[in-house]
Design a protein around this motif. Structure first.
Motif, PDB file in Angstrom:
ATOM      1  N   UNK A  36       0.812  -1.227   0.000  1.00  0.00           N
ATOM      2  CA  UNK A  36       0.000   0.000   0.000  1.00  0.00           C
ATOM      3  C   UNK A  36       0.839   1.268   0.000  1.00  0.00           C
ATOM      4  N   UNK A  37       2.160   1.142   0.132  1.00  0.00           N
ATOM      5  CA  UNK A  37       3.053   2.300   0.096  1.00  0.00           C
ATOM      6  C   UNK A  37       4.484   1.802   0.133  1.00  0.00           C
ATOM      7  N   UNK A  52       5.261 -10.394   7.263  1.00  0.00           N
ATOM      8  CA  UNK A  52       3.847 -10.798   7.158  1.00  0.00           C
ATOM      9  C   UNK A  52       3.695 -12.304   7.326  1.00  0.00           C
ATOM     10  N   UNK A  56      -2.564 -13.315   8.347  1.00  0.00           N
ATOM     11  CA  UNK A  56      -2.522 -12.721   9.692  1.00  0.00           C
ATOM     12  C   UNK A  56      -1.917 -11.318   9.680  1.00  0.00           C
ATOM     13  N   UNK A  57      -1.337 -10.957   8.567  1.00  0.00           N
ATOM     14  CA  UNK A  57      -0.736  -9.633   8.453  1.00  0.00           C
ATOM     15  C   UNK A  57       0.640  -9.574   9.091  1.00  0.00           C
ATOM     16  N   UNK A  93       2.412  -3.161  16.230  1.00  0.00           N
ATOM     17  CA  UNK A  93       1.671  -2.286  15.331  1.00  0.00           C
ATOM     18  C   UNK A  93       0.849  -1.228  16.071  1.00  0.00           C
ATOM     19  N   UNK A  96       3.870   1.241  15.837  1.00  0.00           N
ATOM     20  CA  UNK A  96       4.703   1.316  14.629  1.00  0.00           C
ATOM     21  C   UNK A  96       3.878   1.062  13.378  1.00  0.00           C
ATOM     22  N   UNK A  97       4.321   1.682  12.333  1.00  0.00           N
ATOM     23  CA  UNK A  97       3.595   1.569  11.064  1.00  0.00           C
ATOM     24  C   UNK A  97       4.620   1.458   9.942  1.00  0.00           C
ATOM     25  N   UNK A 100       4.711   3.675   4.651  1.00  0.00           N
ATOM     26  CA  UNK A 100       4.297   5.078   4.610  1.00  0.00           C
ATOM     27  C   UNK A 100       5.305   5.926   3.851  1.00  0.00           C
ATOM     28  N   UNK A 108       4.478   6.244  15.689  1.00  0.00           N
ATOM     29  CA  UNK A 108       3.498   7.317  15.770  1.00  0.00           C
ATOM     30  C   UNK A 108       2.917   7.334  17.168  1.00  0.00           C
ATOM     31  N   UNK A 134      -1.604   7.305  23.892  1.00  0.00           N
ATOM     32  CA  UNK A 134      -2.914   7.927  23.766  1.00  0.00           C
ATOM     33  C   UNK A 134      -3.782   7.785  25.023  1.00  0.00           C
TER      34      UNK A 134
ATOM     35  N   UNK B  37      -0.803   9.603  10.062  1.00  0.00           N
ATOM     36  CA  UNK B  37       0.016   8.414   9.810  1.00  0.00           C
ATOM     37  C   UNK B  37      -0.832   7.210   9.399  1.00  0.00           C
ATOM     38  N   UNK B  42      -6.855   3.216   4.996  1.00  0.00           N
ATOM     39  CA  UNK B  42      -6.095   2.088   5.531  1.00  0.00           C
ATOM     40  C   UNK B  42      -6.622   1.617   6.893  1.00  0.00           C
ATOM     41  N   UNK B 103      -0.783   3.098  -4.877  1.00  0.00           N
ATOM     42  CA  UNK B 103       0.595   2.618  -4.889  1.00  0.00           C
ATOM     43  C   UNK B 103       0.699   1.244  -5.528  1.00  0.00           C
ATOM     44  N   UNK B 104      -0.040   0.276  -4.971  1.00  0.00           N
ATOM     45  CA  UNK B 104       0.072  -1.090  -5.462  1.00  0.00           C
ATOM     46  C   UNK B 104      -0.585  -1.212  -6.844  1.00  0.00           C
ATOM     47  N   UNK B 194      -1.752 -10.867   2.813  1.00  0.00           N
ATOM     48  CA  UNK B 194      -0.649 -10.093   3.393  1.00  0.00           C
ATOM     49  C   UNK B 194      -1.071  -9.256   4.595  1.00  0.00           C
ATOM     50  N   UNK B 195      -2.335  -8.792   4.562  1.00  0.00           N
ATOM     51  CA  UNK B 195      -2.774  -7.884   5.632  1.00  0.00           C
ATOM     52  C   UNK B 195      -3.545  -8.575   6.742  1.00  0.00           C
ATOM     53  N   UNK B 196      -3.982  -9.783   6.503  1.00  0.00           N
ATOM     54  CA  UNK B 196      -4.759 -10.504   7.524  1.00  0.00           C
ATOM     55  C   UNK B 196      -6.207 -10.075   7.557  1.00  0.00           C
TER      56      UNK B 196
END
Lengths: 187, 197
Positions: A36-37, A52, A56-57, A93, A96-97, A100, A108, A134, B37, B42, B103-104, B194-196
């Protein structure tokens, strides 16, 4: 001329060709096809499956295969302490990301990305029971206290200090609580 | 300045409406991105928009399915309305789901194909509208000339059959949907892998 009926097999064939082309391209440049980036510079050499897990990501377990607790223990306190405490409570996560951008920050929270370290050290999480920045700071909070909230967690912390705690005195807990102990010397 | 032809005026209006819709959906996504962010597209809500958009796009298929079942015996106005409404709202939800964070390559191809389907659908609808208007104008003109209704029907049938040429757009609209569904499937499987969940 009435084309639609005859163009469906062409479309189906095209779809299969696209599938095959994308499948082949995935082997050479998966990031361009699926991400995605852009990955950050820190991770750009890693394969997708290094972080990954299928369906499950990106999992904390995969993060820890490189970022081991031992590596954090050897890191400077500002990096080590939050990680050692946070690891017990939540996933990587949460703070962290990725994907981006090449030079984007990976952390973040309430703190500016450029200085995204926890100035309180792990101590603040231990004594307040907070699980993330947060819990005490508003998202994107700026100014002297980075959007300090007026909630139960903050009020309890102020009350526990018996006058020693308050905005402006939270920033460096270890200045007074040396070694991260509650009974450390007080000013 | 010479007045614009109905075709050009309609094309301009449609192009403006499409641009405004795309800009509106992407602006809304930006507005909904509360945390810089992590853009709305997303987040879990952004993903939900994708699923909702997909469901609407699948509902669009009800019209061609119905048309196929009836084999041109009857025109299903209700399903056509579903086709138009879902064919507009579904892609807008997909734009909300994608944001401007392109992007993808796989989802970009799917989005491009979706754009092609929407544009070809609008072109087809406009062509049919203009053809119908032309037929009605011809009918009025022939009536004024005192031609008998049967002769008018015969003449107009010849005109209508030339309208088949307009249906060339269907050679793009339907088959592009097949490619889009294939790419969407690939995007969904890839994102889940990939993302679950």
């Amino acid at each position: 001329m009435y084309l639609p009926q005859s163009s469906y097999p062409i479309a189906l064939g095209m779809t299969l060709v696209i599938f095959a082309a994308l499948g082949a391209a995935s082997a050479y440049d998966p990031e361009t096809l699926w991400a995605p980036g852009d990955l950050s510079l820190s991770h750009r050499e890693r394969a997708c499956m290094a972080c990954h897990e299928p369906f499950r990501g990106a999992t904390s377990a995969r993060c820890r295969s490189c970022h081991t607790p031992a590596a954090f223990q050897a890191a400077p306190a500002a990096v080590a302490e939050p990680h050692l405490v946070m690891d017990e409570r939540q996933s990587c996560r949460s703070c962290h990301i990725e994907h981006r951008g090449r030079s984007a920050g990976l952390t973040f929270g309430a703190l500016p990305a450029a200085t995204a370290v926890n100035p309180h050290s792990d101590f603040i999480f231990r004594v307040t029971g907070a699980a993330s920045c947060r819990d005490c700071h508003a998202a994107g909070g700026k100014g002297a206290h980075y959007g300090l909230l007026d909630n139960q967690v903050v009020r309890q912390l102020v009350a526990r200090g018996k006058g020693a705690h308050g905005p402006g005195r939270f920033a460096d807990c270890l200045r007074c609580h040396a070694g991260g102990h509650l009974d450390g010397p007080r000013p | 300045m010479a007045p614009m032809s109905p075709l050009i005026r309609r094309a301009l209006l449609v192009a403006l409406a499409v641009l405004a819709a795309v800009a509106g959906a992407w602006s809304l996504e930006q507005w909904l991105s509360l945390r810089p962010e992590r853009p709305f597209a997303h987040t879990a809500s952004g993903h939900l928009m994708g699923w909702a958009g997909l469901l609407m796009i699948l509902a669009v298929l009800g019209y061609p399915a119905r048309k196929y079942r009836l084999q041109g015996r009857r025109w299903s106005r209700r399903w056509f309305l579903v086709h138009l409404v879902c064919g507009t709202a579904g892609p807008l939800l997909i734009l909300l789901h994608s944001g401007i964070h392109l992007h993808a390559l796989v989802p970009m191809l799917a989005l491009g194909m979706l754009g092609l389907i929407v544009v070809s659908g609008i072109v087809g609808q406009s062509l049919h509208y203009l053809a119908l208007r032309s037929v009605n104008q011809q009918r009025q003109a022939l009536r004024h000339q005192g031609m008998a209704e049967d002769d008018i029907d015969r003449r107009l049938r010849a005109l209508a059959s030339s309208e088949e040429a307009f249906r060339l757009w269907q050679a793009v609209h339907g088959p592009a949907t097949v490619v889009f569904l294939g790419l969407s499937l690939l995007h969904i499987v890839g994102a889940l892998y990939l993302g679950g969940f």
